[in-house]
Scaffold this motif. Structure first.
Motif, short mmCIF file in Angstrom:
data_model
loop_
_atom_site.label_atom_id
_atom_site.label_comp_id
_atom_site.label_asym_id
_atom_site.label_seq_id
_atom_site.Cartn_x
_atom_site.Cartn_y
_atom_site.Cartn_z
N ALA A 9 0.84 -1.20 0.00
CA ALA A 9 0.00 0.00 0.00
C ALA A 9 0.87 1.24 0.00
O ALA A 9 1.95 1.27 0.59
CB ALA A 9 -0.91 0.00 1.22
N TYR A 10 0.36 2.27 -0.67
CA TYR A 10 1.11 3.52 -0.70
C TYR A 10 0.87 4.27 0.60
O TYR A 10 -0.26 4.39 1.07
CB TYR A 10 0.67 4.38 -1.88
N TYR A 11 1.94 4.78 1.17
CA TYR A 11 1.84 5.49 2.44
C TYR A 11 1.21 6.86 2.24
O TYR A 11 1.66 7.66 1.42
CB TYR A 11 3.23 5.64 3.07
N VAL A 12 0.17 7.17 2.99
CA VAL A 12 -0.48 8.47 2.94
C VAL A 12 -0.07 9.23 4.20
O VAL A 12 -0.37 8.81 5.32
CB VAL A 12 -2.01 8.35 2.89
N GLN A 77 7.31 2.36 -3.11
CA GLN A 77 6.70 3.49 -3.80
C GLN A 77 7.11 4.82 -3.16
O GLN A 77 7.38 5.79 -3.85
CB GLN A 77 5.18 3.36 -3.79
N VAL A 78 7.15 4.83 -1.85
CA VAL A 78 7.57 6.05 -1.15
C VAL A 78 9.04 6.33 -1.44
O VAL A 78 9.44 7.48 -1.64
CB VAL A 78 7.32 5.91 0.36
N ASP A 79 9.85 5.26 -1.47
CA ASP A 79 11.27 5.43 -1.78
C ASP A 79 11.44 6.05 -3.16
O ASP A 79 12.27 6.95 -3.36
CB ASP A 79 11.97 4.07 -1.72
N THR A 80 10.64 5.61 -4.12
CA THR A 80 10.68 6.19 -5.47
C THR A 80 10.29 7.66 -5.45
O THR A 80 10.90 8.49 -6.12
CB THR A 80 9.75 5.41 -6.42
N SER A 81 9.28 7.99 -4.66
CA SER A 81 8.85 9.39 -4.54
C SER A 81 9.96 10.25 -3.96
O SER A 81 10.21 11.38 -4.42
CB SER A 81 7.60 9.49 -3.66
N PHE A 82 10.65 9.73 -2.93
CA PHE A 82 11.75 10.47 -2.33
C PHE A 82 12.85 10.72 -3.37
O PHE A 82 13.43 11.80 -3.45
CB PHE A 82 12.33 9.70 -1.14
N ARG A 83 13.16 9.70 -4.16
CA ARG A 83 14.22 9.84 -5.16
C ARG A 83 13.84 10.87 -6.22
O ARG A 83 14.66 11.71 -6.62
CB ARG A 83 14.49 8.49 -5.82
N MET A 84 12.59 10.82 -6.68
CA MET A 84 12.14 11.80 -7.67
C MET A 84 12.16 13.21 -7.08
O MET A 84 12.54 14.18 -7.74
CB MET A 84 10.74 11.43 -8.15
N GLY A 85 11.74 13.33 -5.81
CA GLY A 85 11.75 14.63 -5.17
C GLY A 85 13.15 15.20 -5.08
O GLY A 85 13.37 16.39 -5.32
N MET A 86 14.13 14.36 -4.73
CA MET A 86 15.52 14.83 -4.62
C MET A 86 16.06 15.20 -5.99
O MET A 86 16.81 16.18 -6.13
CB MET A 86 16.39 13.74 -3.98
N ASP A 261 21.14 -2.21 1.83
CA ASP A 261 20.10 -2.17 0.80
C ASP A 261 19.13 -1.00 0.95
O ASP A 261 18.45 -0.65 0.00
CB ASP A 261 19.30 -3.48 0.82
N HIS A 262 19.07 -0.40 2.13
CA HIS A 262 18.12 0.69 2.38
C HIS A 262 18.86 1.86 3.04
O HIS A 262 19.09 1.86 4.25
CB HIS A 262 16.98 0.20 3.28
N HIS A 263 19.24 2.83 2.22
CA HIS A 263 19.99 3.98 2.74
C HIS A 263 19.83 5.20 1.82
O HIS A 263 20.79 5.88 1.49
CB HIS A 263 21.48 3.64 2.86
N PHE A 264 18.58 5.45 1.42
CA PHE A 264 18.39 6.54 0.46
C PHE A 264 18.83 7.90 1.03
O PHE A 264 19.32 8.75 0.29
CB PHE A 264 16.94 6.65 -0.01
N ALA A 265 18.63 8.13 2.32
CA ALA A 265 19.03 9.42 2.90
C ALA A 265 20.51 9.67 2.65
O ALA A 265 20.91 10.80 2.30
CB ALA A 265 18.73 9.45 4.40
#
Length: 290
Positions: A9-12, A77-86, A261-265
């Motif tokens: 589910a997409y986080y709201v 999906q949220v990770d993708t949004s963060f990447r696009m935002g950056m 594997d999880h370190h987008f910040a």
């Protein structure tokens, strides 16, 4: 209903008051600065209140985002949004500096030449600035700010270029260490990147002091002084912000917030730092060398 996050589910985001606080902070900051520049005494107070609101908003909002991330609330999906935002944020920064480089190009290759009588500026030179010879660097035909010395490229600017290029290498090594799960190497090389950023700012501060005290090169030194400090000053501000972000990431790495594997910040700040490096190469070439 289960409290376990659903990975599909997409986080709201929940309702938050931080955007409105940030808006008021920007209003007070910009409005206070405008009042201050127009010699209205309370302007300083309004500006200080605005800056305090913005800093508080950023600190507490980012803390909330970090907590949500550690709680496993976010999914792919949220990770993708963060990447696009950056990516869009860095693109906006590219356009920000492109405007200033454009101003430098316009002043050097067009305005100064017209004032000197080149091309269609012959009459302008004859009637307004007769005898003015177009050359760069210049403080214009009106000699705004008086005589000054231009900043050479092969002293502190060259050293700072080597420092920033080295910092690009150290943060890349730190990223590889993170992906390899080597926490010790990660902290060492990320710390080295922060120290190199601080060293860059130290040398730039000394450069500015020398420019003002010994070279009479100031913001008031005509078009050369204004473009020089505008470009290098805003870049220095970006290095400062980048160093602060790297410091926050260092502490997060120390506390074990990231996995290989999880370190987008970490990646987002690394992207920003590489952007700062590339902008400086352009500055070194077009502001100092040419």
């Amino acid at each position: 209903m289960s409290d376990t996050p659903n990975p599909t589910a997409y986080y709201v985001p929940h309702g938050t008051h931080w955007p409105i606080i940030g808006s008021f902070g920007l209003f007070f900051t910009v409005g206070g600065a405008a009042l201050w520049m127009n010699e209205f005494a309370p302007g300083k107070i309004f500006m200080a209140i605005g800056i305090a609101m913005i800093l508080s908003m950023m600190l507490l909002w980012f803390r909330g985002v970090i907590r949500e991330s550690l709680a496993g609330t976010y999914n792919k999906q949220v990770d993708t949004s963060f990447r696009m935002g950056m990516m869009w944020f860095i693109f906006s920064e590219v356009m920000f500096f492109a405007a200033f480089f454009g101003a430098l190009f316009y002043a050097r290759t067009m305005s100064v030449e017209w004032l000197g009588g080149v091309g269609d500026g012959a009459l302008t030179n004859y009637f307004l600035w007769k005898g003015y010879t177009p050359a760069w660097p210049t403080n214009g035909p009106g000699h705004v700010g008086g005589a000054f010395e231009s900043m050479g490229a092969w002293g502190v600017p060259l050293v700072n270029t080597l420092i920033l290029l080295s910092s690009g290498v150290t943060i890349t090594i730190a990223h590889h260490a993170l992906r390899a799960g080597n926490r010790k190497q990660l902290l060492i090389w990320l710390g080295a990147t922060i120290l190199l950023g601080a060293l860059f700012l130290n040398f730039q501060a000394h450069e500015y002091i020398e420019a003002y005290t010994k070279m009479n090169l100031t913001l008031g030194s005509g078009v050369y002084g204004s473009t020089f400090f505008m470009l290098t000053g805003f870049h220095g501000l970006h290095v400062t912000l980048g160093a602060i972000m790297l410091t926050v990431i260092w502490f997060r790495c120390f506390k074990g917030h990231f996995t290989k594997d999880h370190h987008f910040a970490f990646e987002a700040v690394a992207w920003y730092w590489h952007f700062v490096d590339v902008v400086w190469l352009g500055l070194f070439l077009f502001v100092y060398v040419l």
